[in-house]
Design a protein around this motif. Structure first.
Motif, PDB file in Angstrom:
ATOM      1  N   ASN A  58      60.045 117.872  37.914  1.00 49.16           N
ATOM      2  CA  ASN A  58      59.972 117.439  36.488  1.00 49.16           C
ATOM      3  C   ASN A  58      59.032 118.145  35.727  1.00 49.16           C
ATOM      4  O   ASN A  58      58.746 118.160  34.491  1.00 49.16           O
ATOM      5  N   GLY A 108      60.339 124.547  22.953  1.00 51.89           N
ATOM      6  CA  GLY A 108      60.280 123.666  23.689  1.00 51.89           C
ATOM      7  C   GLY A 108      60.008 122.328  23.298  1.00 51.89           C
ATOM      8  O   GLY A 108      59.859 122.023  22.000  1.00 51.89           O
ATOM      9  N   ALA A 109      59.806 121.441  24.371  1.00 49.69           N
ATOM     10  CA  ALA A 109      59.803 120.055  23.517  1.00 49.69           C
ATOM     11  C   ALA A 109      58.445 119.672  22.935  1.00 49.69           C
ATOM     12  O   ALA A 109      58.821 118.878  22.162  1.00 49.69           O
ATOM     13  N   THR A 110      57.364 120.311  23.346  1.00 50.22           N
ATOM     14  CA  THR A 110      56.249 119.891  22.542  1.00 50.22           C
ATOM     15  C   THR A 110      56.335 120.318  21.272  1.00 50.22           C
ATOM     16  O   THR A 110      56.074 119.425  20.403  1.00 50.22           O
ATOM     17  N   ILE A 115      58.916 117.660  19.625  1.00 43.13           N
ATOM     18  CA  ILE A 115      58.209 116.581  19.177  1.00 43.13           C
ATOM     19  C   ILE A 115      57.229 116.787  17.980  1.00 43.13           C
ATOM     20  O   ILE A 115      57.126 115.722  17.200  1.00 43.13           O
ATOM     21  N   HIS A 155      54.741 111.300  27.413  1.00 44.46           N
ATOM     22  CA  HIS A 155      53.883 112.278  27.630  1.00 44.46           C
ATOM     23  C   HIS A 155      52.996 112.941  26.704  1.00 44.46           C
ATOM     24  O   HIS A 155      53.024 112.433  25.391  1.00 44.46           O
ATOM     25  N   ALA A 215      52.340 115.300  24.970  1.00 41.00           N
ATOM     26  CA  ALA A 215      52.980 116.132  23.730  1.00 41.00           C
ATOM     27  C   ALA A 215      52.826 114.815  22.557  1.00 41.00           C
ATOM     28  O   ALA A 215      52.863 115.201  21.474  1.00 41.00           O
ATOM     29  N   ASN A 250      58.272 110.748  32.714  1.00 39.09           N
ATOM     30  CA  ASN A 250      58.344 112.188  33.718  1.00 39.09           C
ATOM     31  C   ASN A 250      57.497 111.871  34.846  1.00 39.09           C
ATOM     32  O   ASN A 250      57.440 112.716  35.818  1.00 39.09           O
ATOM     33  N   ASP A 308      61.743 111.167  22.933  1.00 41.12           N
ATOM     34  CA  ASP A 308      61.579 112.120  23.667  1.00 41.12           C
ATOM     35  C   ASP A 308      62.405 112.091  24.916  1.00 41.12           C
ATOM     36  O   ASP A 308      62.365 111.493  25.832  1.00 41.12           O
ATOM     37  N   THR A 367      63.258 114.766  26.868  1.00 37.72           N
ATOM     38  CA  THR A 367      62.912 115.820  27.626  1.00 37.72           C
ATOM     39  C   THR A 367      63.213 115.744  29.144  1.00 37.72           C
ATOM     40  O   THR A 367      63.853 116.427  29.912  1.00 37.72           O
ATOM     41  N   GLN A 368      63.073 114.379  29.707  1.00 40.82           N
ATOM     42  CA  GLN A 368      63.339 114.280  31.156  1.00 40.82           C
ATOM     43  C   GLN A 368      64.736 113.812  31.173  1.00 40.82           C
ATOM     44  O   GLN A 368      65.098 113.404  32.617  1.00 40.82           O
ATOM     45  N   SER A 415      63.881 120.360  26.459  1.00 38.24           N
ATOM     46  CA  SER A 415      63.369 121.597  26.846  1.00 38.24           C
ATOM     47  C   SER A 415      64.241 122.196  27.813  1.00 38.24           C
ATOM     48  O   SER A 415      64.678 121.125  28.677  1.00 38.24           O
ATOM     49  N   HIS A 437      63.939 124.094  30.332  1.00 37.80           N
ATOM     50  CA  HIS A 437      63.248 124.304  31.619  1.00 37.80           C
ATOM     51  C   HIS A 437      63.205 123.144  32.752  1.00 37.80           C
ATOM     52  O   HIS A 437      63.105 123.410  33.812  1.00 37.80           O
ATOM     53  N   LYS A 438      63.843 122.227  32.067  1.00 35.29           N
ATOM     54  CA  LYS A 438      63.758 120.955  32.861  1.00 35.29           C
ATOM     55  C   LYS A 438      65.341 120.787  33.393  1.00 35.29           C
ATOM     56  O   LYS A 438      65.563 119.915  34.273  1.00 35.29           O
TER      57      LYS A 438
END
Ligand code: PLP
Length: 393
Positions: free
Chosen positions: A7, A68-70, A73, A102, A104, A156, A181, A183-184, A204, A206-207
């Motif tokens: 994660n 990325g997700a940050t 967001i 998260h 973020a 997450n 969000d 992301t996960q 994101s 990279h998840k």
């Protein structure tokens, strides 16, 4: 190394590595340039946008590439607030979110609430002890100051799946923008944003086995956003020369994820491994308990969060790393700090149990051998830290 920290980030897929390589070698011109080489890069970026849009069930024009997700967001939340500015002599506007977001989201909301110029207050939806947000409380918190609701899709740290449909439907009825969000969720679960009651979704690469430092923001057509980075790129939503290698890598990751997601047995196979690992650890470690929902339908297939009473998570993490197992305590970014996870505290876990809780997260690549070996190592490491005679493999 046995990687149970997926994660935090997943290993880039081989096709992703090839796509990034190709971008660096062949498509390194600026996609905003009018010359042929620039336009070749532009074409590749737009193909990747189509792949990412298909992964999330959206139109390509709804997708903005970010770092990325940050950043997604940040663009979603500050972008919505900026598009509907209020004078500071008017009553503060409200963001409704949760204490289990998260950082973020959590830290951004806290910093906005602390800034008098933002003229904003933040309200939190209650969270049940199993880590699921109480969606029935949302109508009670909404009033005419509500500017935005922001709730994650899956947690997450615990993998708890939130009642996004219910929350989004309430927002839609009350005509309030809803940011999720995701992301996960994105790349791990089938996603159809066009038919979900979601206005903005952050994610994101990279998840889901894509590169780090590249992500996306979905914004439903008609949603007004004030850009936080000015420039002409990304239809004026996000300035700055596009990260072409990252974008092409994300497109390749989206294509592989769609193939994997098309067969639900892939997800059930990994969730069975997750359960096997959990049972092995619980059986071998006296007092160990799983934090999060017990209902399998409310759990992301890859995540487990286990409390080890009378232990410090950091000590266990370091010993596990020495013995070849990657895991994490709370959010990856907060490992290394001694603070217990705010997510677990918000679920009502006593501080000492939150201090002794670890997150293990599997990926598409995790094998039965991985989880069996990891469970043996975890049990032995806990035994050693508790001062028992258990020997470590
Ligand atoms: N939101 C959630 C739920 C996450 O798990 C993460 C990363 O762990 C983020 C946001 C931030 O993602 P990134 O590091 O890509 O900005």
């Amino acid at each position: 190394m046995i990687d149970l920290d997926n994660n935090a980030t997943t290993r880039p897929d081989d096709t992703v590595v090839a796509a990034v390589n190709r971008a660096l070698r062949e498509f390194w011109h600026n996609p905003s340039s009018v010359h042929r080489a620039g336009q070749a890069a532009r074409q590749q970026v737009e193909l990747a946008r189509q792949s990412v849009a298909r992964l999330v069930g959206a139109q390509p024009r709804d997708i903005t590439f970010t770092s990325g997700a940050t950043e997604s967001i940040d663009l979603a939340i500050r972008g919505i607030l900026g598009a509907t500015r209020r004078r500071t002599d008017q009553p503060p506007r409200t963001i409704i979110t949760t204490p289990i977001e998260h950082e973020a989201v959590r830290d951004l909301c806290a910093s906005l609430a602390a800034d008098p110029a933002a003229n904003l207050r933040v309200l939190h939806l209650p969270v049940r002890p199993d880590g699921i947000v109480d969606a029935d409380a949302l109508p009670l918190l909404i009033d005419d100051t509500t500017a935005l609701v922001s709730v994650q899709w899956a947690n997450n740290e615990t993998g708890a799946i939130q009642p996004i449909e219910h929350l989004g439907a309430t927002c839609r009825t009350r005509r309030i923008p809803f940011h999720c969000d995701a992301t996960q969720w994105v790349g791990k679960m089938p996603t159809d944003l066009a038919s979900a009651p979601i206005d903005l979704a952050s994610f994101s690469a990279h998840k889901f086995h894509g590169p780090k430092g590249i992500g996306g923001l979905y914004a439903r057509q008609g949603v007004r956003l004030r850009p936080t980075l000015r420039g002409t790129q990304e239809r004026e939503r996000r300035g700055g020369t596009e990260n072409v290698p990252g974008i092409l890598g994300m497109g390749a990751a989206a294509e592989v994820a769609m193939i994997w997601l098309a067969d639900p047995s892939h997800r059930s196979a990994i969730s069975a491994l997750r359960d096997r690992f959990e049972h092995a650890v619980i059986d071998a470690v006296p007092g160990a308990v799983v934090n999060g929902p017990t209902n399998p339908a409310l759990r992301l297939w890859n995540t487990t969060n286990i409390a080890f009473p009378r232990l410090e998570a950091e000590a266990l993490l370091l010993l596990l790393s020495e013995k070849g197992v990657c895991a994490s305590a709370g959010a990856a970014c907060s490992s290394g700090s001694l603070d217990p996870s705010p997510v677990l505290l918000a679920m009502g876990l006593p501080t000492d149990l939150a201090h002794g809780s670890l997150r293990f997260s599997l990926s598409r690549e995790t094998t039965r051998q991985d989880v069996d070996d990891a469970a043996t190592i975890v049990a032995a490491c806990v035994g050693r830290l508790r001062g028992s005679s258990a020997s470590i493999a």
